[in-house]
Design a protein around this motif. Sequence first.
Motif, mmCIF file in Angstrom:
data_model
loop_
_atom_site.group_PDB
_atom_site.id
_atom_site.type_symbol
_atom_site.label_atom_id
_atom_site.label_comp_id
_atom_site.label_asym_id
_atom_site.label_seq_id
_atom_site.Cartn_x
_atom_site.Cartn_y
_atom_site.Cartn_z
ATOM 1 N N ARG A 269 0.811 -1.297 0.159
ATOM 2 C CA ARG A 269 -0.115 0.000 0.110
ATOM 3 C C ARG A 269 0.679 0.987 0.137
ATOM 4 O O ARG A 269 2.014 1.291 0.416
ATOM 5 N N LEU A 270 0.332 2.289 -0.304
ATOM 6 C CA LEU A 270 0.998 3.658 -0.390
ATOM 7 C C LEU A 270 0.606 4.665 1.108
ATOM 8 O O LEU A 270 1.443 5.222 1.328
ATOM 9 N N ALA A 271 -0.648 4.383 1.317
ATOM 10 C CA ALA A 271 -1.066 5.365 2.408
ATOM 11 C C ALA A 271 -0.705 4.347 3.681
ATOM 12 O O ALA A 271 -0.671 3.248 3.640
ATOM 13 N N ASP A 272 -0.593 5.335 4.595
ATOM 14 C CA ASP A 272 -0.108 4.728 6.074
ATOM 15 C C ASP A 272 1.047 3.748 6.042
ATOM 16 O O ASP A 272 0.930 2.631 6.523
ATOM 17 N N ASN A 273 2.027 4.100 5.304
ATOM 18 C CA ASN A 273 3.102 3.186 4.914
ATOM 19 C C ASN A 273 4.409 3.637 5.822
ATOM 20 O O ASN A 273 5.087 4.650 5.034
ATOM 21 N N PRO A 274 4.955 3.529 6.899
ATOM 22 C CA PRO A 274 5.950 4.126 7.504
ATOM 23 C C PRO A 274 7.009 4.213 6.699
ATOM 24 O O PRO A 274 7.746 5.017 6.719
ATOM 25 N N HIS B 201 -4.380 6.262 16.178
ATOM 26 C CA HIS B 201 -4.142 7.483 15.587
ATOM 27 C C HIS B 201 -4.499 7.532 14.097
ATOM 28 O O HIS B 201 -4.406 6.543 13.607
ATOM 29 N N PRO B 202 -4.347 8.671 13.511
ATOM 30 C CA PRO B 202 -5.025 8.889 11.947
ATOM 31 C C PRO B 202 -3.783 8.350 11.139
ATOM 32 O O PRO B 202 -2.495 8.469 11.475
ATOM 33 N N PRO B 203 -4.179 7.868 10.030
ATOM 34 C CA PRO B 203 -3.180 7.168 9.224
ATOM 35 C C PRO B 203 -2.333 8.254 8.512
ATOM 36 O O PRO B 203 -2.916 9.299 8.360
ATOM 37 N N LEU B 204 -1.331 7.760 7.951
ATOM 38 C CA LEU B 204 -0.548 8.650 7.095
ATOM 39 C C LEU B 204 -1.039 8.814 5.791
ATOM 40 O O LEU B 204 -1.484 7.715 5.217
ATOM 41 N N PRO B 205 -1.066 9.908 4.975
ATOM 42 C CA PRO B 205 -1.713 10.089 3.698
ATOM 43 C C PRO B 205 -0.666 9.422 2.755
ATOM 44 O O PRO B 205 0.402 9.185 2.993
ATOM 45 N N ALA B 206 -1.346 8.981 1.745
ATOM 46 C CA ALA B 206 -0.628 8.383 0.654
ATOM 47 C C ALA B 206 0.242 9.699 -0.294
ATOM 48 O O ALA B 206 -0.305 10.656 -0.257
ATOM 49 N N PRO B 207 1.385 9.565 -0.731
ATOM 50 C CA PRO B 207 2.163 10.617 -1.239
ATOM 51 C C PRO B 207 1.503 10.894 -2.680
ATOM 52 O O PRO B 207 0.996 10.010 -3.315
ATOM 53 N N LYS B 208 1.362 12.004 -2.990
ATOM 54 C CA LYS B 208 0.801 12.477 -4.288
ATOM 55 C C LYS B 208 2.020 12.310 -5.314
ATOM 56 O O LYS B 208 1.470 12.022 -6.568
ATOM 57 N N ARG B 209 3.183 12.490 -5.148
ATOM 58 C CA ARG B 209 4.173 11.937 -6.274
ATOM 59 C C ARG B 209 5.449 11.291 -5.580
ATOM 60 O O ARG B 209 5.607 11.592 -4.367
#
Length: 468
Positions: A13-18, A162-170
Amino acid sequence: MNTALVWFRRDLRLADNPALSAALAAHECIVPVYVHAPHEEAPWSPGGASRWWLHHSLNSLDRDLRARGSALHVQDGDSLAKLRDLVVATGARAVYWNRVYEPAAIARDVDIKQALRDVGIDAKSFNAALLCEPWEIATASNGPYRVFTPYWRNLRARLQPHPPLPAPKRIPTASAATSTIDALGLLPRIRWDAGFDAAWQPGEAGAEAALQRFLDEAIGDYASARDVPSLAGTSRLSPHLHFGEIAPMRIAWELEQARCGGKESFLRELGWREFSHHLLFHFPHSAERNLNPAFDAYPWAPAAPRQVRRWQRGRTGIPIVDAGMRELWATGWMHNRVRMLVASFLTKNLRQHWLVGARWFWDTLVDADLANNTQGWQWTAGTGADAAPYFRIFNPVTQSERFDPDGAYVRRWVPELSAIDARSIHRPWTDPATLRRCGYPMPMIDLAASRGAALAGYDAVRHKNGDD
């Protein structure tokens, strides 16, 4: 250019990927890489259903990366050798990854981290798969837990979603030589997977859709509906969790925001997943051997390949068991209540070793997870972590009558019995003439007699261990 590798494994996944977020924060350019190395997971290399899911999940991840100006660099071979080659080819200064927790993977990752650091490459790993690391929860005597309820009480008290990290846009990416996902040969040559496409949407978008369906349609009634196999009352998030297409912390956060019943019941199920990983981490031998060594003395029946084959094919003559085994073959999944019933039938009524069932599930489940699979089979067999003061044997008939009272689940997966009335469908052998007409077999074993044999085996264990 300051470049890093991001090594994807079961965090697709790209979102919430530490690991991805940390790499992007510290480097100008990254190389997303997947190394296919199933031999490094032996003796539990991914089974056929898992490989099907992996093929589609990797393609989904690659599409998501390409939409952000990047691409997945696919490699096939030894992980350390392929990572070293990419470090040289791209000039990368660091390798980032999210941790996995199976015994073979832990040993491999420790060696890889040290080998990279020995040549000056920064190697960093993160938690993206669990609510809490297995080593962070301990008993009052600083040991591992063996019973779920006190473990969950400890974990629940410290859990702070805690809220998830967003997926990077680029995602700025360096190029490197790569194989294709198709070249990995993950899909079966003989297409037994026809029903999988209709049942599943692998990938991060599929995980998101499954979560939203569950929150919109099922969470409110989860506590009661979760045990009814004919209802869409469960989340069906297990394969998405296994492949890291969604994080359990993301789910816990969404549950905390929801205003409905059923939240604590489902959060507790996530706790069972955590407990399974806790057990496997602290007792790595349990993937192959009894967690409770007292059951090393249990008198399993001799190997019975014909009986096992009937169980695998859903031809035992016990409707709820056959329905579950056919659902598994058709979709790569089985309702959790029914998983317990088919496992109890194999280990208690047929008295076959739990590893026989664990290996079949491993090959046929799209959510085959070593920690969950091991703990589930050992719990049902009675050889694992369990606070019950008795030897649990499920009666598949009474369970079917209770949780599938109108026979809807049985009728869906055992259509030969579709014309039988609700009162008789759970025990159709009471009408042998009807069975002969519909082509359904008589029970392959007497449930009462086999239950007695299983209990006699348990008495032998107690006697040998001085418990009587």
